[in-house]
Design a protein around this motif. Sequence first.
Motif, short mmCIF file in Angstrom:
data_model
loop_
_atom_site.label_atom_id
_atom_site.label_comp_id
_atom_site.label_asym_id
_atom_site.label_seq_id
_atom_site.Cartn_x
_atom_site.Cartn_y
_atom_site.Cartn_z
N ASP A 110 1.26 -7.53 -1.14
CA ASP A 110 0.73 -8.72 -0.48
C ASP A 110 -0.62 -8.38 0.14
OD1 ASP A 110 1.24 -7.35 1.92
OD2 ASP A 110 3.14 -8.36 2.24
N GLU A 127 5.82 -1.79 1.33
CA GLU A 127 6.17 -0.62 2.14
C GLU A 127 6.53 0.57 1.24
OE1 GLU A 127 7.97 -2.80 6.14
OE2 GLU A 127 9.26 -2.47 4.40
N SER A 159 10.28 -3.22 1.77
CA SER A 159 9.62 -4.18 0.89
C SER A 159 8.86 -3.43 -0.20
CB SER A 159 8.65 -5.05 1.69
OG SER A 159 7.52 -4.27 2.11
#
Length: 236
Positions: free
Chosen positions: A171, A144, A141
Amino acid sequence: MSSLIELNDISYGYRAGQKVLDRVSLSLQTGERLFITGPNGAGKSTLLRILVGLIKPHGGQISAFGTPRVSEADFHDLRCRVGFIVQDPDDQLFCPTVVEDIAFGPLNLGASREEALAIVDEVLGQLHLTHLRERITHELSGGEKRLVSVAAVLAMKPDVLLLDEPTNALDEENMRRLEEILLALPQAMILISHDPHFRRKLATRTMELRGGKLSEQGAKKCSASERSDQQSFETL
């Protein structure tokens, strides 16, 4: 106290007569987390790239770790000691797997394969990212990828960190994880960020770049204990 990094009277313009940076000066001390704010296009990213020798200024002096930095050889040494985390982690991560991406820097600095893999495991353990070790990089992601890009830079054991908009596309969970990681690191940092919440959590000092000029913002620097007390109060 001598500064880790000093920029004195740095000037730069993209076109003739256009000064993006107009005699800009700053210094970074041990343990500082210096935030630079300012509108889009003000020259914040340009300033970081000048600091590590990726762009040559039109005027001014750069000094780091007590040594003037002028030639490419000077900046090669500097880039071995200053970790630059760019805005887009896709520009920084280019190996097939996480372990290869993080090992690349130590290998490039002369570590053996065994030494590089030991560094990978040490850094991933330090950042609580061991579960990402064997992942394929392009399948991570965005958050990440950002955390892995931090790990890849830390694997080179830099003395100073430069972070350009590190919270982009994060996020809430990965934002909190990044804050925890950066607060725990001993390195001095220069960070570019538009996020006021992120700055309040981490900044020891803030400067604003606007109209080519860099100016100090806010009141005195908070001590570590004062920042801890403030964070404890915010959680009540």
